[in-house]
Design a protein around this motif. Structure first.
Motif, mmCIF file in Angstrom:
data_model
loop_
_atom_site.group_PDB
_atom_site.id
_atom_site.type_symbol
_atom_site.label_atom_id
_atom_site.label_comp_id
_atom_site.label_asym_id
_atom_site.label_seq_id
_atom_site.Cartn_x
_atom_site.Cartn_y
_atom_site.Cartn_z
ATOM 1 N N PRO A 125 0.809 -1.215 0.000
ATOM 2 C CA PRO A 125 0.000 0.000 0.000
ATOM 3 C C PRO A 125 0.851 1.277 0.000
ATOM 4 O O PRO A 125 0.480 2.268 -0.634
ATOM 5 C CB PRO A 125 -0.821 -0.117 1.290
ATOM 6 N N ASP A 126 1.986 1.237 0.679
ATOM 7 C CA ASP A 126 2.863 2.411 0.684
ATOM 8 C C ASP A 126 3.362 2.701 -0.726
ATOM 9 O O ASP A 126 3.412 3.869 -1.153
ATOM 10 C CB ASP A 126 4.058 2.205 1.624
ATOM 11 N N LEU A 127 3.732 1.636 -1.465
ATOM 12 C CA LEU A 127 4.189 1.829 -2.839
ATOM 13 C C LEU A 127 3.064 2.359 -3.721
ATOM 14 O O LEU A 127 3.277 3.224 -4.570
ATOM 15 C CB LEU A 127 4.738 0.514 -3.405
ATOM 16 N N GLU A 128 1.859 1.829 -3.534
ATOM 17 C CA GLU A 128 0.697 2.297 -4.304
ATOM 18 C C GLU A 128 0.468 3.782 -4.036
ATOM 19 O O GLU A 128 0.209 4.560 -4.953
ATOM 20 C CB GLU A 128 -0.556 1.499 -3.924
ATOM 21 N N ALA A 137 8.241 10.462 -12.054
ATOM 22 C CA ALA A 137 8.345 10.025 -13.446
ATOM 23 C C ALA A 137 7.455 8.805 -13.653
ATOM 24 O O ALA A 137 7.274 7.994 -12.743
ATOM 25 C CB ALA A 137 9.796 9.704 -13.781
ATOM 26 N N GLU A 138 6.923 8.680 -14.879
ATOM 27 C CA GLU A 138 6.003 7.578 -15.179
ATOM 28 C C GLU A 138 6.683 6.215 -14.993
ATOM 29 O O GLU A 138 6.057 5.276 -14.494
ATOM 30 C CB GLU A 138 5.470 7.713 -16.597
ATOM 31 N N ALA A 139 7.950 6.082 -15.311
ATOM 32 C CA ALA A 139 8.655 4.807 -15.144
ATOM 33 C C ALA A 139 8.740 4.442 -13.656
ATOM 34 O O ALA A 139 8.583 3.273 -13.281
ATOM 35 C CB ALA A 139 10.051 4.892 -15.757
ATOM 36 N N ALA A 140 8.962 5.415 -12.804
ATOM 37 C CA ALA A 140 9.033 5.168 -11.363
ATOM 38 C C ALA A 140 7.668 4.755 -10.834
ATOM 39 O O ALA A 140 7.561 3.851 -9.999
ATOM 40 C CB ALA A 140 9.545 6.404 -10.639
ATOM 41 N N ALA A 143 7.067 1.198 -11.851
ATOM 42 C CA ALA A 143 7.912 0.292 -11.073
ATOM 43 C C ALA A 143 7.320 0.072 -9.686
ATOM 44 O O ALA A 143 7.300 -1.056 -9.169
ATOM 45 C CB ALA A 143 9.343 0.843 -10.976
ATOM 46 N N LYS A 144 6.813 1.155 -9.069
ATOM 47 C CA LYS A 144 6.208 1.023 -7.732
ATOM 48 C C LYS A 144 4.924 0.199 -7.805
ATOM 49 O O LYS A 144 4.668 -0.641 -6.949
ATOM 50 C CB LYS A 144 5.949 2.399 -7.131
ATOM 51 N N ARG A 145 4.117 0.439 -8.831
ATOM 52 C CA ARG A 145 2.880 -0.345 -8.987
ATOM 53 C C ARG A 145 3.205 -1.827 -9.221
ATOM 54 O O ARG A 145 2.552 -2.708 -8.684
ATOM 55 C CB ARG A 145 2.040 0.215 -10.127
ATOM 56 N N ARG A 150 3.496 -7.426 -7.253
ATOM 57 C CA ARG A 150 4.282 -8.627 -6.932
ATOM 58 C C ARG A 150 4.210 -8.952 -5.441
ATOM 59 O O ARG A 150 4.141 -10.121 -5.054
ATOM 60 C CB ARG A 150 5.732 -8.437 -7.361
ATOM 61 N N ILE A 151 4.226 -7.924 -4.623
ATOM 62 C CA ILE A 151 4.118 -8.135 -3.175
ATOM 63 C C ILE A 151 2.762 -8.749 -2.842
ATOM 64 O O ILE A 151 2.673 -9.706 -2.077
ATOM 65 C CB ILE A 151 4.359 -6.821 -2.397
ATOM 66 N N ARG A 152 1.692 -8.219 -3.433
ATOM 67 C CA ARG A 152 0.349 -8.774 -3.178
ATOM 68 C C ARG A 152 0.265 -10.233 -3.617
ATOM 69 O O ARG A 152 -0.321 -11.067 -2.939
ATOM 70 C CB ARG A 152 -0.716 -7.933 -3.886
ATOM 71 N N GLN A 153 0.871 -10.548 -4.784
ATOM 72 C CA GLN A 153 0.855 -11.927 -5.272
ATOM 73 C C GLN A 153 1.638 -12.855 -4.333
ATOM 74 O O GLN A 153 1.201 -13.968 -4.042
ATOM 75 C CB GLN A 153 1.431 -11.992 -6.689
ATOM 76 N N ALA A 154 2.794 -12.389 -3.870
ATOM 77 C CA ALA A 154 3.599 -13.213 -2.949
ATOM 78 C C ALA A 154 2.847 -13.451 -1.642
ATOM 79 O O ALA A 154 2.840 -14.567 -1.101
ATOM 80 C CB ALA A 154 4.945 -12.540 -2.683
#
Length: 163
Positions: A125-128, A137-140, A143-145, A150-154
């Motif tokens: 959630p912090d990354l979201e 930047a859109e790339a950043a 990457a965070k999303r 990946r964290i949610r899937q793990a």
């Protein structure tokens, strides 16, 4: 060997085989060679109260003897305390402190893993949230999303759920 001879095992000891007994029909053993053997009686199991008096005693023949001030609750408590006191060392001998230490270590590791998982759950959630901040930047953002996904899937795999 006749029934009047002694064996070499112990002076004055007569050794007669079952076949000799059957063949003889009767045997003669001098009276001074007959001995009584004392067979010890099985012990009496007794439960003593806090004052040291016998609460209840179980005799070898099975009958119960109740002491003065007998109370079934106190007798039961004393009995189970004795079982616990004697069963614990048996368990420690059979399974031992190393097994207890390993079990405790595994429980502690599981506790640490649960605590780490709870911390990781907060990262997604912090990354979201950070991905929505202005000026990134859109790339950043992507990457965070992606990291959050990946964290949610793990977490879902660990918890056995699906996202």
């Amino acid at each position: 060997m006749s029934n009047h001879e002694t064996s070499g095992e112990k002076p004055g000891t007569y050794v007669i085989t079952p076949d000799q007994m059957m063949a003889a029909g009767s045997i003669f053993i001098p009276a001074d060679q007959i001995q009584a053997v004392e067979i010890p009686r099985p012990p009496i199991v007794a439960l003593h109260g806090e004052d040291g008096n016998v609460l209840v005693a179980v005799h070898p023949d099975g009958h119960l003897e109740y002491g003065p001030g007998y109370g079934p609750d106190e007798a039961a408590r004393v009995f189970w305390e004795a079982v616990e006191r004697f069963a614990r060392p048996i368990g420690e001998q059979q399974w031992g402190a190393p097994l207890n230490a390993r079990i405790n270590a595994e429980l502690a590791a599981g506790q640490r893993a649960e605590e780490a998982l709870e911390r990781v759950k907060q990262v997604g959630p912090d990354l979201e949230y950070e991905a929505t901040m202005p000026g990134m930047a859109e790339a950043a953002r992507e990457a965070k999303r992606d990291a959050s996904r990946r964290i949610r899937q793990a977490i879902a795999r660990v918890e056995g759920t699906t996202t």
